[in-house]
Design a protein around this motif. Structure first.
Motif, mmCIF file in Angstrom:
data_model
loop_
_atom_site.group_PDB
_atom_site.id
_atom_site.type_symbol
_atom_site.label_atom_id
_atom_site.label_comp_id
_atom_site.label_asym_id
_atom_site.label_seq_id
_atom_site.Cartn_x
_atom_site.Cartn_y
_atom_site.Cartn_z
ATOM 1 N N ALA A 309 -2.220 -1.114 4.504
ATOM 2 C CA ALA A 309 -0.935 -0.871 5.171
ATOM 3 C C ALA A 309 -0.258 0.389 4.636
ATOM 4 C CB ALA A 309 -0.027 -2.080 4.985
ATOM 5 N N SER A 313 0.254 3.788 6.778
ATOM 6 C CA SER A 313 1.658 4.184 6.971
ATOM 7 C C SER A 313 1.912 5.606 6.477
ATOM 8 C CB SER A 313 2.580 3.213 6.232
ATOM 9 O OG SER A 313 2.451 1.908 6.732
ATOM 10 N N SER A 314 1.291 5.972 5.358
ATOM 11 C CA SER A 314 1.508 7.317 4.824
ATOM 12 C C SER A 314 0.765 8.381 5.625
ATOM 13 C CB SER A 314 1.081 7.375 3.356
ATOM 14 O OG SER A 314 -0.263 6.961 3.203
#
Length: 495
Positions: A309, A313-314
Protein backbone atom coordinates in the motif's frame (compact mmCIF):
# COMPACT_ATOMS: atom_id res chain seq x y z
CA UNK A 1 21.88 23.86 -38.56
CA UNK A 2 23.68 22.06 -35.74
CA UNK A 3 20.73 22.58 -33.40
CA UNK A 4 18.45 21.01 -35.98
CA UNK A 5 20.83 18.08 -36.25
CA UNK A 6 20.80 17.55 -32.49
CA UNK A 7 17.02 17.74 -32.41
CA UNK A 8 16.76 15.11 -35.14
CA UNK A 9 19.13 12.83 -33.27
CA UNK A 10 17.11 13.11 -30.08
CA UNK A 11 13.82 12.53 -31.92
CA UNK A 12 15.18 9.51 -33.78
CA UNK A 13 15.09 11.03 -37.27
CA UNK A 14 18.71 10.15 -38.04
CA UNK A 15 19.45 6.61 -39.15
CA UNK A 16 22.08 4.52 -37.40
CA UNK A 17 24.87 5.10 -39.91
CA UNK A 18 24.32 8.85 -40.05
CA UNK A 19 24.05 9.02 -36.25
CA UNK A 20 27.37 7.21 -35.89
CA UNK A 21 29.00 9.55 -38.39
CA UNK A 22 27.52 12.56 -36.61
CA UNK A 23 28.82 11.29 -33.27
CA UNK A 24 32.29 10.82 -34.76
CA UNK A 25 32.19 14.29 -36.29
CA UNK A 26 31.19 15.84 -32.99
CA UNK A 27 33.99 14.11 -31.12
CA UNK A 28 31.79 11.89 -28.94
CA UNK A 29 33.06 8.46 -30.01
CA UNK A 30 36.68 9.00 -28.99
CA UNK A 31 35.83 10.19 -25.45
CA UNK A 32 33.33 7.34 -25.12
CA UNK A 33 35.99 4.79 -26.04
CA UNK A 34 38.43 6.36 -23.57
CA UNK A 35 35.83 6.35 -20.80
CA UNK A 36 34.94 2.74 -21.62
CA UNK A 37 38.58 1.67 -21.39
CA UNK A 38 38.91 3.52 -18.10
CA UNK A 39 35.74 1.81 -16.81
CA UNK A 40 37.15 -1.58 -17.79
CA UNK A 41 40.42 -0.75 -16.03
CA UNK A 42 38.52 0.20 -12.85
CA UNK A 43 36.58 -3.07 -12.98
CA UNK A 44 39.77 -5.06 -13.45
CA UNK A 45 41.39 -3.30 -10.50
CA UNK A 46 38.38 -3.93 -8.24
CA UNK A 47 38.30 -7.59 -9.27
CA UNK A 48 41.70 -8.10 -7.61
CA UNK A 49 40.14 -7.52 -4.19
CA UNK A 50 38.17 -10.01 -2.04
CA UNK A 51 34.59 -10.98 -2.77
CA UNK A 52 31.57 -11.59 -0.57
CA UNK A 53 31.73 -14.90 1.29
CA UNK A 54 35.32 -15.81 0.44
CA UNK A 55 36.48 -18.57 2.80
CA UNK A 56 33.25 -18.38 4.80
CA UNK A 57 31.50 -21.78 4.87
CA UNK A 58 28.96 -23.27 4.71
CA UNK A 59 27.33 -21.03 2.07
CA UNK A 60 30.24 -18.78 1.07
CA UNK A 61 28.17 -15.72 0.10
CA UNK A 62 26.92 -14.14 -3.11
CA UNK A 63 29.92 -15.25 -5.17
CA UNK A 64 29.04 -18.87 -4.47
CA UNK A 65 25.40 -18.17 -5.34
CA UNK A 66 26.34 -16.98 -8.83
CA UNK A 67 28.68 -19.94 -9.32
CA UNK A 68 26.09 -22.44 -8.04
CA UNK A 69 23.48 -21.17 -10.52
CA UNK A 70 25.92 -21.98 -13.32
CA UNK A 71 26.42 -25.42 -11.79
CA UNK A 72 22.67 -26.10 -11.70
CA UNK A 73 21.81 -24.72 -15.14
CA UNK A 74 24.61 -26.56 -16.94
CA UNK A 75 23.90 -29.94 -15.29
CA UNK A 76 20.12 -30.11 -14.99
CA UNK A 77 17.26 -29.83 -17.54
CA UNK A 78 15.71 -26.37 -17.79
CA UNK A 79 12.43 -27.58 -16.25
CA UNK A 80 14.26 -28.54 -13.03
CA UNK A 81 16.12 -25.27 -12.45
CA UNK A 82 13.49 -23.93 -10.04
CA UNK A 83 12.24 -27.29 -8.76
CA UNK A 84 13.35 -28.43 -5.31
CA UNK A 85 14.81 -31.94 -5.46
CA UNK A 86 17.72 -34.08 -4.26
CA UNK A 87 19.81 -32.75 -7.14
CA UNK A 88 18.70 -29.15 -6.69
CA UNK A 89 18.43 -28.19 -3.04
CA UNK A 90 16.78 -24.76 -3.16
CA UNK A 91 17.87 -24.06 0.41
CA UNK A 92 21.45 -23.91 -0.90
CA UNK A 93 21.43 -20.81 -3.13
CA UNK A 94 18.46 -21.84 -5.22
CA UNK A 95 17.77 -19.65 -8.24
CA UNK A 96 15.73 -16.66 -7.06
CA UNK A 97 15.69 -14.48 -10.19
CA UNK A 98 13.53 -14.68 -13.34
CA UNK A 99 14.36 -17.09 -16.19
CA UNK A 100 16.49 -14.65 -18.19
CA UNK A 101 19.04 -14.66 -15.37
CA UNK A 102 18.99 -18.46 -15.45
CA UNK A 103 19.70 -18.43 -19.19
CA UNK A 104 22.58 -16.05 -18.59
CA UNK A 105 23.94 -18.42 -15.93
CA UNK A 106 23.63 -21.30 -18.38
CA UNK A 107 25.60 -19.52 -21.12
CA UNK A 108 28.31 -18.42 -18.70
CA UNK A 109 28.35 -21.89 -17.17
CA UNK A 110 29.10 -23.46 -20.55
CA UNK A 111 32.08 -21.13 -20.94
CA UNK A 112 33.34 -21.88 -17.44
CA UNK A 113 32.90 -25.63 -17.96
CA UNK A 114 35.01 -25.45 -21.12
CA UNK A 115 37.92 -23.72 -19.36
CA UNK A 116 37.61 -25.15 -15.85
CA UNK A 117 35.10 -28.05 -15.49
CA UNK A 118 35.68 -28.40 -11.75
CA UNK A 119 34.15 -24.96 -11.24
CA UNK A 120 30.63 -26.09 -12.25
CA UNK A 121 30.62 -29.84 -11.64
CA UNK A 122 27.45 -31.03 -9.92
CA UNK A 123 27.77 -31.43 -6.11
CA UNK A 124 31.59 -31.46 -5.95
CA UNK A 125 31.98 -27.80 -6.96
CA UNK A 126 30.17 -26.41 -3.91
CA UNK A 127 32.36 -23.93 -2.13
CA UNK A 128 34.90 -24.05 -4.94
CA UNK A 129 37.61 -21.42 -4.45
CA UNK A 130 40.56 -21.13 -6.81
CA UNK A 131 42.45 -18.39 -8.60
CA UNK A 132 41.32 -19.51 -12.06
CA UNK A 133 37.73 -19.82 -10.78
CA UNK A 134 37.75 -16.30 -9.43
CA UNK A 135 39.28 -15.01 -12.67
CA UNK A 136 36.67 -16.69 -14.85
CA UNK A 137 33.82 -15.48 -12.66
CA UNK A 138 35.13 -11.92 -12.87
CA UNK A 139 35.32 -12.18 -16.65
CA UNK A 140 31.65 -13.21 -16.90
CA UNK A 141 30.75 -9.90 -15.26
CA UNK A 142 33.11 -7.86 -17.41
CA UNK A 143 31.95 -9.39 -20.69
CA UNK A 144 28.31 -8.81 -19.70
CA UNK A 145 29.08 -5.13 -19.17
CA UNK A 146 30.91 -4.81 -22.48
CA UNK A 147 28.23 -6.62 -24.48
CA UNK A 148 25.10 -5.15 -22.84
CA UNK A 149 25.75 -2.19 -20.57
CA UNK A 150 28.29 -0.20 -22.60
CA UNK A 151 26.30 -0.27 -25.89
CA UNK A 152 23.17 0.78 -24.00
CA UNK A 153 25.00 3.78 -22.53
CA UNK A 154 26.35 4.70 -25.97
CA UNK A 155 22.82 4.68 -27.37
CA UNK A 156 21.69 6.86 -24.51
CA UNK A 157 24.49 9.30 -25.34
CA UNK A 158 23.31 9.36 -28.97
CA UNK A 159 19.81 10.48 -28.01
CA UNK A 160 21.02 12.71 -25.19
CA UNK A 161 23.91 14.13 -27.21
CA UNK A 162 22.99 17.81 -27.01
CA UNK A 163 23.76 17.73 -23.27
CA UNK A 164 26.14 14.82 -22.83
CA UNK A 165 28.75 16.22 -25.24
CA UNK A 166 29.15 19.16 -22.87
CA UNK A 167 29.48 17.04 -19.74
CA UNK A 168 30.44 13.55 -20.89
CA UNK A 169 31.89 12.62 -17.53
CA UNK A 170 28.50 12.99 -15.89
CA UNK A 171 27.20 9.84 -17.55
CA UNK A 172 29.06 7.93 -14.85
CA UNK A 173 29.78 4.22 -14.72
CA UNK A 174 28.17 3.13 -11.47
CA UNK A 175 26.41 0.01 -12.69
CA UNK A 176 27.55 -3.39 -13.95
CA UNK A 177 24.34 -5.33 -14.33
CA UNK A 178 22.65 -6.67 -17.45
CA UNK A 179 19.21 -5.68 -16.16
CA UNK A 180 20.36 -2.07 -15.71
CA UNK A 181 21.91 -2.13 -19.17
CA UNK A 182 18.60 -3.27 -20.63
CA UNK A 183 16.83 -0.56 -18.63
CA UNK A 184 19.20 2.10 -19.97
CA UNK A 185 18.49 0.81 -23.47
CA UNK A 186 14.77 1.12 -22.77
CA UNK A 187 15.23 4.70 -21.52
CA UNK A 188 17.19 5.55 -24.67
CA UNK A 189 14.38 4.05 -26.77
CA UNK A 190 11.82 6.23 -24.95
CA UNK A 191 13.88 9.34 -25.67
CA UNK A 192 14.31 8.15 -29.27
CA UNK A 193 10.52 7.77 -29.55
CA UNK A 194 10.80 4.02 -30.15
CA UNK A 195 8.13 2.87 -27.72
CA UNK A 196 7.87 -0.72 -28.97
CA UNK A 197 11.63 -1.18 -28.61
CA UNK A 198 11.44 0.33 -25.13
CA UNK A 199 8.69 -2.12 -24.15
CA UNK A 200 10.73 -5.05 -25.46
CA UNK A 201 13.95 -4.03 -23.69
CA UNK A 202 12.27 -3.23 -20.38
CA UNK A 203 10.35 -6.52 -20.49
CA UNK A 204 13.72 -8.25 -20.84
CA UNK A 205 15.03 -6.25 -17.88
CA UNK A 206 12.06 -7.35 -15.75
CA UNK A 207 12.64 -10.94 -16.77
CA UNK A 208 16.29 -10.70 -15.84
CA UNK A 209 16.02 -9.16 -12.37
CA UNK A 210 12.74 -8.52 -10.58
CA UNK A 211 14.26 -5.37 -9.03
CA UNK A 212 13.72 -3.74 -12.42
CA UNK A 213 10.15 -3.36 -11.16
CA UNK A 214 11.49 -0.27 -9.37
CA UNK A 215 11.16 1.48 -12.74
CA UNK A 216 7.95 -0.21 -13.95
CA UNK A 217 5.49 2.51 -12.77
CA UNK A 218 7.45 5.19 -14.64
CA UNK A 219 7.57 3.21 -17.89
CA UNK A 220 3.92 2.17 -17.63
CA UNK A 221 2.54 5.65 -16.90
CA UNK A 222 4.71 7.41 -19.49
CA UNK A 223 3.84 5.00 -22.30
CA UNK A 224 0.15 5.00 -21.33
CA UNK A 225 0.11 8.80 -21.28
CA UNK A 226 1.60 8.90 -24.79
CA UNK A 227 -0.88 6.32 -26.08
CA UNK A 228 -3.85 8.27 -24.73
CA UNK A 229 -2.80 11.29 -26.79
CA UNK A 230 -2.72 9.48 -30.10
CA UNK A 231 -5.54 9.02 -32.60
CA UNK A 232 -6.31 5.42 -31.67
CA UNK A 233 -5.36 4.91 -28.00
CA UNK A 234 -6.73 1.38 -27.78
CA UNK A 235 -4.70 0.23 -30.77
CA UNK A 236 -1.53 1.86 -29.42
CA UNK A 237 -1.96 0.25 -26.01
CA UNK A 238 -2.65 -3.12 -27.67
CA UNK A 239 0.59 -2.92 -29.64
CA UNK A 240 2.61 -2.31 -26.50
CA UNK A 241 0.73 -5.05 -24.66
CA UNK A 242 1.46 -7.56 -27.42
CA UNK A 243 5.18 -6.75 -27.26
CA UNK A 244 5.23 -7.19 -23.46
CA UNK A 245 3.21 -10.41 -23.46
CA UNK A 246 5.15 -11.84 -26.40
CA UNK A 247 8.52 -11.08 -24.79
CA UNK A 248 7.50 -12.58 -21.46
CA UNK A 249 6.05 -15.67 -23.18
CA UNK A 250 9.32 -16.16 -25.06
CA UNK A 251 11.41 -15.95 -21.88
CA UNK A 252 9.04 -18.13 -19.83
CA UNK A 253 8.34 -20.67 -22.58
CA UNK A 254 10.00 -23.68 -20.86
CA UNK A 255 7.75 -23.14 -17.81
CA UNK A 256 4.43 -22.47 -19.52
CA UNK A 257 3.62 -26.17 -19.79
CA UNK A 258 1.98 -26.23 -16.36
CA UNK A 259 0.66 -23.98 -13.62
CA UNK A 260 2.87 -25.76 -11.07
CA UNK A 261 6.04 -24.91 -13.00
CA UNK A 262 5.05 -21.23 -13.24
CA UNK A 263 4.28 -21.06 -9.52
CA UNK A 264 7.62 -22.70 -8.69
CA UNK A 265 9.45 -19.91 -10.50
CA UNK A 266 7.27 -17.16 -9.06
CA UNK A 267 7.69 -18.47 -5.52
CA UNK A 268 11.45 -17.98 -5.84
CA UNK A 269 11.16 -14.31 -6.84
CA UNK A 270 9.69 -12.92 -3.62
CA UNK A 271 11.86 -13.42 -0.49
CA UNK A 272 9.04 -12.93 2.01
CA UNK A 273 10.57 -15.44 4.40
CA UNK A 274 13.42 -12.98 5.11
CA UNK A 275 11.08 -10.47 6.73
CA UNK A 276 10.27 -6.84 5.97
CA UNK A 277 13.95 -5.83 6.24
CA UNK A 278 17.35 -7.07 7.33
CA UNK A 279 20.69 -5.54 8.26
CA UNK A 280 20.70 -1.71 8.23
CA UNK A 281 19.33 -0.61 4.89
CA UNK A 282 18.47 3.10 4.87
CA UNK A 283 14.79 2.74 3.99
CA UNK A 284 11.56 3.51 5.85
CA UNK A 285 11.06 0.11 7.51
CA UNK A 286 14.54 -0.35 8.91
CA UNK A 287 14.93 3.29 9.98
CA UNK A 288 11.59 3.51 11.77
CA UNK A 289 12.21 0.14 13.46
CA UNK A 290 14.30 2.09 15.94
CA UNK A 291 10.96 3.25 17.37
CA UNK A 292 8.43 0.77 15.93
CA UNK A 293 9.28 -2.93 16.12
CA UNK A 294 7.52 -3.93 12.91
CA UNK A 295 8.55 -7.59 13.00
CA UNK A 296 7.24 -8.09 16.51
CA UNK A 297 4.02 -6.07 16.20
CA UNK A 298 2.78 -7.32 12.82
CA UNK A 299 2.58 -10.59 10.94
CA UNK A 300 4.43 -11.05 7.67
CA UNK A 301 1.12 -11.04 5.79
CA UNK A 302 0.11 -7.71 7.34
CA UNK A 303 3.50 -6.20 6.55
CA UNK A 304 3.26 -7.39 2.93
CA UNK A 305 -0.04 -5.58 2.50
CA UNK A 306 1.17 -2.47 4.32
CA UNK A 307 4.37 -2.37 2.29
CA UNK A 308 2.43 -2.78 -0.95
CA UNK A 309 0.00 0.00 0.00
CA UNK A 310 2.76 2.47 0.88
CA UNK A 311 4.82 1.64 -2.21
CA UNK A 312 1.87 2.06 -4.58
CA UNK A 313 0.68 5.21 -2.81
CA UNK A 314 4.10 6.84 -3.09
CA UNK A 315 4.24 5.97 -6.82
CA UNK A 316 0.78 7.25 -7.71
CA UNK A 317 1.49 11.02 -7.78
CA UNK A 318 4.39 10.54 -10.19
CA UNK A 319 2.36 8.15 -12.34
CA UNK A 320 -0.61 10.52 -12.46
CA UNK A 321 1.61 13.35 -13.66
CA UNK A 322 3.06 11.28 -16.49
CA UNK A 323 -0.34 10.01 -17.63
CA UNK A 324 -1.73 13.55 -17.56
CA UNK A 325 1.16 15.24 -19.37
CA UNK A 326 3.93 12.88 -20.53
CA UNK A 327 7.30 14.38 -21.45
CA UNK A 328 10.81 12.99 -21.74
CA UNK A 329 12.26 15.24 -19.05
CA UNK A 330 9.48 14.43 -16.60
CA UNK A 331 9.91 10.74 -17.46
CA UNK A 332 13.49 10.81 -16.17
CA UNK A 333 12.33 12.33 -12.89
CA UNK A 334 9.52 9.78 -12.84
CA UNK A 335 12.12 7.00 -13.01
CA UNK A 336 13.87 8.48 -9.99
CA UNK A 337 10.62 8.93 -8.06
CA UNK A 338 9.44 5.40 -8.83
CA UNK A 339 12.78 3.87 -7.83
CA UNK A 340 12.80 5.81 -4.57
CA UNK A 341 9.23 4.73 -3.78
CA UNK A 342 10.30 1.09 -4.04
CA UNK A 343 13.58 1.61 -2.20
CA UNK A 344 11.94 3.42 0.70
CA UNK A 345 8.78 1.34 1.14
CA UNK A 346 8.91 -2.04 -0.60
CA UNK A 347 9.37 -5.39 1.11
CA UNK A 348 12.90 -6.74 1.75
CA UNK A 349 15.19 -4.08 0.26
CA UNK A 350 18.94 -4.71 0.05
CA UNK A 351 21.57 -2.04 0.71
CA UNK A 352 22.77 -2.35 -2.89
CA UNK A 353 19.30 -1.40 -4.14
CA UNK A 354 20.26 2.28 -3.81
CA UNK A 355 22.01 1.73 -7.15
CA UNK A 356 18.57 1.68 -8.77
CA UNK A 357 17.66 5.30 -7.90
CA UNK A 358 21.23 6.21 -8.83
CA UNK A 359 20.57 5.12 -12.44
CA UNK A 360 18.11 7.93 -13.33
CA UNK A 361 20.06 10.34 -11.12
CA UNK A 362 23.13 9.65 -13.25
CA UNK A 363 21.19 10.25 -16.46
CA UNK A 364 19.95 13.53 -14.97
CA UNK A 365 23.48 14.55 -13.94
CA UNK A 366 23.77 17.01 -16.83
CA UNK A 367 20.66 18.85 -15.65
CA UNK A 368 20.96 18.11 -11.92
CA UNK A 369 24.67 17.89 -11.04
CA UNK A 370 24.10 18.68 -7.37
CA UNK A 371 21.39 16.03 -7.00
CA UNK A 372 23.65 13.48 -8.69
CA UNK A 373 26.61 14.30 -6.45
CA UNK A 374 24.51 14.34 -3.27
CA UNK A 375 22.77 11.05 -3.95
CA UNK A 376 26.02 9.35 -5.01
CA UNK A 377 27.86 10.36 -1.85
CA UNK A 378 25.13 9.25 0.53
CA UNK A 379 24.44 6.16 -1.56
CA UNK A 380 28.08 5.20 -1.08
CA UNK A 381 27.87 5.90 2.64
CA UNK A 382 24.74 3.75 2.98
CA UNK A 383 26.64 0.76 1.53
CA UNK A 384 29.85 1.39 3.47
CA UNK A 385 29.12 -0.97 6.42
CA UNK A 386 28.22 -3.76 3.98
CA UNK A 387 31.38 -3.27 1.91
CA UNK A 388 33.45 -3.00 5.06
CA UNK A 389 32.21 -6.41 6.25
CA UNK A 390 33.25 -7.85 2.88
CA UNK A 391 36.78 -6.41 3.32
CA UNK A 392 36.36 -3.95 0.46
CA UNK A 393 37.30 -0.73 2.28
CA UNK A 394 40.36 -0.10 0.09
CA UNK A 395 38.55 -0.26 -3.28
CA UNK A 396 35.65 1.66 -1.74
CA UNK A 397 37.92 4.52 -0.72
CA UNK A 398 39.77 4.43 -4.04
CA UNK A 399 36.56 4.62 -6.07
CA UNK A 400 35.18 7.32 -3.76
CA UNK A 401 38.35 9.33 -4.42
CA UNK A 402 38.06 8.77 -8.18
CA UNK A 403 34.47 9.99 -8.10
CA UNK A 404 35.46 13.17 -6.26
CA UNK A 405 38.36 13.80 -8.66
CA UNK A 406 36.22 13.25 -11.77
CA UNK A 407 33.30 15.29 -10.47
CA UNK A 408 35.46 18.26 -9.50
CA UNK A 409 37.88 18.01 -12.43
CA UNK A 410 38.69 21.52 -13.76
CA UNK A 411 37.74 20.71 -17.37
CA UNK A 412 34.69 18.62 -16.64
CA UNK A 413 33.25 20.04 -13.47
CA UNK A 414 29.50 20.65 -13.71
CA UNK A 415 28.30 23.90 -12.25
CA UNK A 416 27.05 23.26 -8.76
CA UNK A 417 24.29 25.38 -7.30
CA UNK A 418 25.51 28.62 -5.88
CA UNK A 419 24.37 29.52 -2.37
CA UNK A 420 23.20 33.01 -1.56
CA UNK A 421 23.85 32.78 2.13
CA UNK A 422 26.37 31.37 4.56
CA UNK A 423 23.59 29.57 6.39
CA UNK A 424 22.67 27.62 3.26
CA UNK A 425 26.32 26.71 2.73
CA UNK A 426 26.57 25.43 6.29
CA UNK A 427 23.39 23.40 5.88
CA UNK A 428 24.92 21.73 2.82
CA UNK A 429 28.35 21.26 4.38
CA UNK A 430 27.16 19.75 7.68
CA UNK A 431 25.85 16.41 6.32
CA UNK A 432 28.97 16.00 4.19
CA UNK A 433 31.28 16.62 7.15
CA UNK A 434 29.19 14.23 9.25
CA UNK A 435 29.49 11.62 6.49
CA UNK A 436 33.26 12.02 6.44
CA UNK A 437 33.44 11.73 10.23
CA UNK A 438 31.28 8.60 10.24
CA UNK A 439 33.69 6.86 7.87
CA UNK A 440 36.56 7.50 10.27
CA UNK A 441 34.56 6.60 13.38
CA UNK A 442 33.32 3.35 11.87
CA UNK A 443 36.86 2.24 11.01
CA UNK A 444 38.68 3.38 14.14
CA UNK A 445 36.32 3.24 17.15
CA UNK A 446 34.63 0.22 18.69
CA UNK A 447 30.93 0.73 19.45
CA UNK A 448 29.61 0.28 23.01
CA UNK A 449 29.04 -3.36 23.93
CA UNK A 450 25.43 -2.56 24.78
CA UNK A 451 24.84 -1.15 21.28
CA UNK A 452 27.09 -3.12 18.91
CA UNK A 453 25.39 -1.72 15.78
CA UNK A 454 25.22 1.90 16.93
CA UNK A 455 27.37 3.26 14.09
CA UNK A 456 25.43 1.34 11.44
CA UNK A 457 22.22 2.82 12.86
CA UNK A 458 23.60 6.38 12.76
CA UNK A 459 24.75 5.93 9.15
CA UNK A 460 21.32 4.53 8.28
CA UNK A 461 19.49 7.47 9.88
CA UNK A 462 21.66 10.06 8.12
CA UNK A 463 21.35 8.42 4.71
CA UNK A 464 17.60 7.88 5.08
CA UNK A 465 17.08 11.57 5.86
CA UNK A 466 19.00 12.58 2.72
CA UNK A 467 17.19 10.06 0.52
CA UNK A 468 13.83 11.43 1.69
CA UNK A 469 14.92 14.98 0.88
CA UNK A 470 16.07 13.96 -2.60
CA UNK A 471 12.80 12.10 -3.20
CA UNK A 472 10.74 15.14 -2.14
CA UNK A 473 12.78 17.42 -4.40
CA UNK A 474 12.49 15.05 -7.36
CA UNK A 475 8.71 14.70 -7.00
CA UNK A 476 8.37 18.47 -6.77
CA UNK A 477 10.50 18.90 -9.89
CA UNK A 478 8.36 16.45 -11.81
CA UNK A 479 5.24 18.31 -10.70
CA UNK A 480 6.67 21.58 -12.05
CA UNK A 481 7.63 19.97 -15.37
CA UNK A 482 4.20 18.36 -15.68
CA UNK A 483 2.45 21.70 -15.15
CA UNK A 484 4.70 23.30 -17.78
CA UNK A 485 3.90 20.52 -20.24
CA UNK A 486 0.18 20.93 -19.54
CA UNK A 487 0.41 24.67 -20.24
CA UNK A 488 2.21 23.99 -23.51
CA UNK A 489 -0.53 21.55 -24.50
CA UNK A 490 -3.26 24.10 -23.69
CA UNK A 491 -1.50 26.78 -25.72
CA UNK A 492 -1.18 24.45 -28.72
CA UNK A 493 -4.90 23.67 -28.60
CA UNK A 494 -5.75 27.36 -28.46
CA UNK A 495 -3.58 28.02 -31.52
Amino acid sequence: MEKSRVTKAVKGEINDNNAWGWLTHKGICAPFICISLFAILVRLAVSLHPYSGAGDPPKYGDFEAQRHWMEITTNLPVKEWYHNSTTNDLSYWGLDYPPLTAYQSYIHGLVLRFFHPELVSLYTSRGHESYIGKLLMRWTVLTSDVLIFFPAVLWLIVVYADQSRRHKSNLAWHFNCISLGLTIGAVAAILYDKDLVASFLFSLALNHKQMSAYFAPAFFSHLLGKCLRRQNPLFEVSKLGMVVVGTCALVWWPYLHSKVAILEVLSRLAPFERGIYEDYVANFWCTTSVLIKWKRLFTTQSLKLLSLALTVSSCLPSMFLQIRAPSNRAFLYGLLNSAFAFYLFSFQVHEKSILLPLLPATILAVEEPFLFQWLTQFGLLSMFPLLSRDKLVLPYMALYGIFICVYYAPNGKPKARSSSSRLASLVIAFPLLLSFALHIIYLTINPPKKYPFLFEAIIMLLCFSQFVLVAIYSNRKQWILSNQQSQIGIQKKQL
